[in-house]
Design a protein around this motif. Sequence first.
Motif, PDB file in Angstrom:
ATOM      1  N   ARG A  86      12.029  17.177   9.115  1.00 59.04           N
ATOM      2  CA  ARG A  86      11.954  16.014   8.240  1.00 59.04           C
ATOM      3  C   ARG A  86      10.503  15.541   8.169  1.00 59.04           C
ATOM      4  O   ARG A  86       9.803  15.497   9.182  1.00 59.04           O
ATOM      5  CB  ARG A  86      12.871  14.903   8.741  1.00 59.04           C
ATOM      6  N   TYR A  87      10.089  15.197   6.970  1.00 62.24           N
ATOM      7  CA  TYR A  87       8.735  14.737   6.696  1.00 62.24           C
ATOM      8  C   TYR A  87       8.826  13.390   5.974  1.00 62.24           C
ATOM      9  O   TYR A  87       9.786  13.140   5.233  1.00 62.24           O
ATOM     10  CB  TYR A  87       7.994  15.723   5.787  1.00 62.24           C
ATOM     11  N   GLY A  88       7.818  12.560   6.176  1.00 65.80           N
ATOM     12  CA  GLY A  88       7.810  11.287   5.460  1.00 65.80           C
ATOM     13  C   GLY A  88       6.430  10.661   5.421  1.00 65.80           C
ATOM     14  O   GLY A  88       5.572  10.960   6.265  1.00 65.80           O
ATOM     15  N   THR A  89       6.233   9.793   4.444  1.00 66.68           N
ATOM     16  CA  THR A  89       4.977   9.068   4.284  1.00 66.68           C
ATOM     17  C   THR A  89       5.195   7.605   4.646  1.00 66.68           C
ATOM     18  O   THR A  89       5.960   6.910   3.967  1.00 66.68           O
ATOM     19  CB  THR A  89       4.479   9.145   2.830  1.00 66.68           C
ATOM     20  N   PRO A  90       4.562   7.093   5.714  1.00 66.84           N
ATOM     21  CA  PRO A  90       4.672   5.673   6.037  1.00 66.84           C
ATOM     22  C   PRO A  90       4.113   4.837   4.878  1.00 66.84           C
ATOM     23  O   PRO A  90       2.977   5.042   4.445  1.00 66.84           O
ATOM     24  CB  PRO A  90       3.822   5.518   7.299  1.00 66.84           C
ATOM     25  N   ILE A  91       4.886   3.896   4.375  1.00 68.05           N
ATOM     26  CA  ILE A  91       4.474   3.165   3.181  1.00 68.05           C
ATOM     27  C   ILE A  91       3.203   2.358   3.415  1.00 68.05           C
ATOM     28  O   ILE A  91       2.375   2.223   2.512  1.00 68.05           O
ATOM     29  CB  ILE A  91       5.631   2.272   2.668  1.00 68.05           C
ATOM     30  N   HIS A  92       3.000   1.855   4.648  1.00 68.18           N
ATOM     31  CA  HIS A  92       1.800   1.055   4.892  1.00 68.18           C
ATOM     32  C   HIS A  92       0.529   1.891   4.811  1.00 68.18           C
ATOM     33  O   HIS A  92      -0.552   1.356   4.525  1.00 68.18           O
ATOM     34  CB  HIS A  92       1.885   0.369   6.265  1.00 68.18           C
ATOM     35  N   GLN A  93       0.659   3.190   5.045  1.00 64.75           N
ATOM     36  CA  GLN A  93      -0.508   4.071   4.968  1.00 64.75           C
ATOM     37  C   GLN A  93      -1.031   4.200   3.537  1.00 64.75           C
ATOM     38  O   GLN A  93      -2.173   4.587   3.322  1.00 64.75           O
ATOM     39  CB  GLN A  93      -0.148   5.461   5.499  1.00 64.75           C
ATOM     40  N   VAL A  94      -0.191   3.882   2.582  1.00 64.28           N
ATOM     41  CA  VAL A  94      -0.557   4.005   1.171  1.00 64.28           C
ATOM     42  C   VAL A  94      -0.766   2.632   0.535  1.00 64.28           C
ATOM     43  O   VAL A  94      -1.786   2.374  -0.108  1.00 64.28           O
ATOM     44  CB  VAL A  94       0.532   4.785   0.396  1.00 64.28           C
ATOM     45  N   ARG A  95       0.197   1.737   0.724  1.00 68.08           N
ATOM     46  CA  ARG A  95       0.165   0.457  -0.005  1.00 68.08           C
ATOM     47  C   ARG A  95      -0.997  -0.430   0.419  1.00 68.08           C
ATOM     48  O   ARG A  95      -1.685  -1.023  -0.433  1.00 68.08           O
ATOM     49  CB  ARG A  95       1.493  -0.285   0.179  1.00 68.08           C
ATOM     50  N   GLU A  96      -1.251  -0.523   1.717  1.00 68.92           N
ATOM     51  CA  GLU A  96      -2.275  -1.462   2.182  1.00 68.92           C
ATOM     52  C   GLU A  96      -3.675  -1.109   1.675  1.00 68.92           C
ATOM     53  O   GLU A  96      -4.359  -1.968   1.109  1.00 68.92           O
ATOM     54  CB  GLU A  96      -2.233  -1.563   3.710  1.00 68.92           C
ATOM     55  N   PRO A  97      -4.138   0.144   1.824  1.00 69.63           N
ATOM     56  CA  PRO A  97      -5.465   0.447   1.274  1.00 69.63           C
ATOM     57  C   PRO A  97      -5.524   0.334  -0.243  1.00 69.63           C
ATOM     58  O   PRO A  97      -6.547  -0.089  -0.797  1.00 69.63           O
ATOM     59  CB  PRO A  97      -5.749   1.880   1.748  1.00 69.63           C
ATOM     60  N   LEU A  98      -4.441   0.700  -0.940  1.00 69.63           N
ATOM     61  CA  LEU A  98      -4.452   0.556  -2.397  1.00 69.63           C
ATOM     62  C   LEU A  98      -4.641  -0.890  -2.809  1.00 69.63           C
ATOM     63  O   LEU A  98      -5.416  -1.203  -3.730  1.00 69.63           O
ATOM     64  CB  LEU A  98      -3.147   1.097  -2.997  1.00 69.63           C
ATOM     65  N   LEU A  99      -3.929  -1.800  -2.143  1.00 67.38           N
ATOM     66  CA  LEU A  99      -4.047  -3.214  -2.477  1.00 67.38           C
ATOM     67  C   LEU A  99      -5.438  -3.757  -2.156  1.00 67.38           C
ATOM     68  O   LEU A  99      -5.884  -4.741  -2.767  1.00 67.38           O
ATOM     69  CB  LEU A  99      -2.978  -4.021  -1.743  1.00 67.38           C
ATOM     70  N   GLU A 100      -6.121  -3.124  -1.202  1.00 69.41           N
ATOM     71  CA  GLU A 100      -7.490  -3.515  -0.867  1.00 69.41           C
ATOM     72  C   GLU A 100      -8.515  -2.907  -1.824  1.00 69.41           C
ATOM     73  O   GLU A 100      -9.716  -3.146  -1.684  1.00 69.41           O
ATOM     74  CB  GLU A 100      -7.810  -3.098   0.570  1.00 69.41           C
ATOM     75  N   GLY A 101      -8.041  -2.112  -2.783  1.00 68.05           N
ATOM     76  CA  GLY A 101      -8.942  -1.519  -3.763  1.00 68.05           C
ATOM     77  C   GLY A 101      -9.483  -0.162  -3.384  1.00 68.05           C
ATOM     78  O   GLY A 101     -10.350   0.371  -4.065  1.00 68.05           O
ATOM     79  N   ARG A 102      -8.966   0.422  -2.289  1.00 68.29           N
ATOM     80  CA  ARG A 102      -9.435   1.742  -1.870  1.00 68.29           C
ATOM     81  C   ARG A 102      -8.555   2.839  -2.469  1.00 68.29           C
ATOM     82  O   ARG A 102      -7.340   2.679  -2.566  1.00 68.29           O
ATOM     83  CB  ARG A 102      -9.427   1.850  -0.346  1.00 68.29           C
TER      84      ARG A 102
END
Length: 214
Positions: A86-102
């Motif tokens: 099983r594989y997965g992407t932790p949502i905080h690894q994506v959402r938090e930097p995106l919201l910071e503009g990265r």
Amino acid sequence: MSPATDSPRSGLLFLVTAPSGAGKDSVIGVLRDRGADLSFAITALTREPREGERNGIDHFFLSAAEFEERLLNGWFLETASVYGRRYGTPIHQVREPLLEGRDVMLRLDVQGARELKRRYPGAIAIFVEPPSPEEAERRMRTRATESPQEIERRIAAMRDYELSFAEEADFRVVNTTGDLDRVVDGVWEIVSSVRRTPERTAVATALTPVRSES
């Protein structure tokens, strides 16, 4: 300079995917070593670390029970069952930097890339393609990091559905053997060209967790 009242722009989400043996991990590794101006999301999977791999740096290594608990708690943006794991992407690894503009670069299997591209068309899918299925198979057998049974599963997945994602991706780059720097340069040029595009599709505020297998 923008007025202080302006909200920061949301970052771009780049999905880098490939069949086994195509070399997406090598491409990501070189970009990180070069200090590329990107946030690299760390994925989770249910296996033990291989020699040299570090938990929380290369991947999050979870037991099956830990993975299921986090899935139920909304920890993942997407999940997939691939090659018997099983594989997965932790949502905080994506959402938090995106919201910071990265801008975020996420490496993931073809199942995950296909699902995220379906849910978030504004994400930019980059397909790293092997020169041929035979060369991808040779690389898998040469690196010998999987059992013979797992290699056969990976070869079957590559031929059954992974290679076809090349037609769905926004960009594709062929990873010719012995020419990794050129391939990395090609991926970086894609990132740079998308950044220069005036129309930017924000996906950060649309991201939602999954609580069952995609």
